[in-house]
Write an enzyme that holds these catalytic residues in place. Structure first.
Site, short mmCIF file in Angstrom:
data_model
loop_
_atom_site.label_atom_id
_atom_site.label_comp_id
_atom_site.label_asym_id
_atom_site.label_seq_id
_atom_site.Cartn_x
_atom_site.Cartn_y
_atom_site.Cartn_z
N GLU A 1 0.89 -1.16 0.00
CA GLU A 1 0.00 0.00 0.00
C GLU A 1 0.93 1.21 0.00
O GLU A 1 1.75 1.37 0.91
CB GLU A 1 -0.88 -0.05 1.25
CG GLU A 1 -2.06 0.90 1.24
CD GLU A 1 -3.10 0.57 0.16
OE1 GLU A 1 -3.90 1.48 -0.12
OE2 GLU A 1 -3.11 -0.54 -0.40
N ASP B 1 -4.35 11.21 7.87
CA ASP B 1 -3.11 10.70 8.43
C ASP B 1 -2.69 11.46 9.68
O ASP B 1 -2.84 12.67 9.77
CB ASP B 1 -2.00 10.76 7.39
CG ASP B 1 -2.25 9.78 6.27
OD1 ASP B 1 -2.49 8.61 6.59
OD2 ASP B 1 -2.25 10.18 5.09
#
Length: 268
Positions: free
Chosen positions: A49, A60
């Site tokens: 990924e 994030d």
């Protein structure tokens, strides 16, 4: 997309889960980033990924935001990321490669052109983190035109409608969130997810990979025991990169032992 099907079929035969590491392309620089990715694969990663550096990665936490900043500081562009992807694919023809993106990067050159480029360099899936399922039609349609699996996030509080949509529109794998919030190894995922996994299976969704807060082998084996097809770990891996910026060889050695241990746990 076939690479995911082949992978999950092989893992099923061996009664193993998948271990999928996440890193940002170009962190901390292109050359070292390619070495990192080779190391992840050689140490047992079942799929990759990969993030493309983005200035405002909303989903994030600070660890992966810093990875983005390091890649930017190294001057890494989306065009260079695609060149890297082509090199990775050439060297590793069978491993599934997924991209974790934000919509702005997909829009930049037009949605269709983006997925065409993904197909050209051998990308298997794209998860657009800031596009909810109900707004995903132009993305998933372009993805399927170019044989790219559209990946959808299944949050821990998903209702039945969302589970059905994720199952219906997703291909490749389903990104099962351990919890809500931003990514990070310090926020350990610990919700009972087996009921969601059972529902996803009932609706014939793509296999579920559990992500967010996966930082120890115990969490990988717990995900597999709960019925997930495997686990994705990002922040814990990026922390190893961050900690060893001054000693690239030590970085690769630590990544090797971390990934080996995480992969071993998927066999438990």
């Amino acid at each position: 997309m076939e690479r995911y099907e082949n992978l999950f079929a092989q893992l099923n035969d061996r009664r193993e889960g998948a271990f999928v590491p996440f890193v940002t392309l170009g962190d901390p620089g292109i050359e070292q980033s390619l070495k990192i990715i080779d190391t992840l694969i050689d140490s047992g990663a079942d799929a990759l990924e990969l993030g493309v550096p983005f200035s405002d990665p909303l989903a994030d936490g600070p660890t992966i935001q810093n990875a983005n900043l390091r890649a930017f500081a190294a001057g890494v562009t989306p065009a260079q990321c695609f060149e890297m992807l082509a090199l990775i694919r050439e060297k590793h023809p069978t491993i599934p490669i997924g991209l974790l993106m934000y919509a702005n990067l997909v829009f930049n050159n037009g949605i269709d052109a983006f997925y065409a480029r993904c197909e050209q360099v051998g990308v298997d899936s794209v998860l657009v983190a800031d596009v909810p399922v109900e707004e995903s039609a132009p993305f998933r349609q372009a993805a399927l035109r170019h044989n790219i699996a559209p990946i959808f996030i299944c949050p821990p509080n998903a209702d039945d409608d969302l589970l059905r949509q994720v199952a219906s529109y997703g291909r490749g794998y389903t990104y099962l969130l351990s919890r809500s919030g931003v990514t990070g190894a310090e926020n350990r995922g610990a919700l009972p997810l087996h009921h969601l996994i059972e529902k996803l299976k009932e609706y014939h969704a793509a296999p579920a990979l559990q992500g967010f807060g996966i930082s120890s082998p115990e969490q990988v084996s717990a995900a597999v025991r709960a019925g997930a097809a495997g686990a994705i770990s990002g922040s814990a891996i990026v922390k190893i990169i961050e900690k060893n910026l001054a000693s690239p060889e030590q970085m690769l050695a630590e990544l090797r032992s971390f990934v080996s241990a995480m992969k071993a746990a998927s066999r438990a």
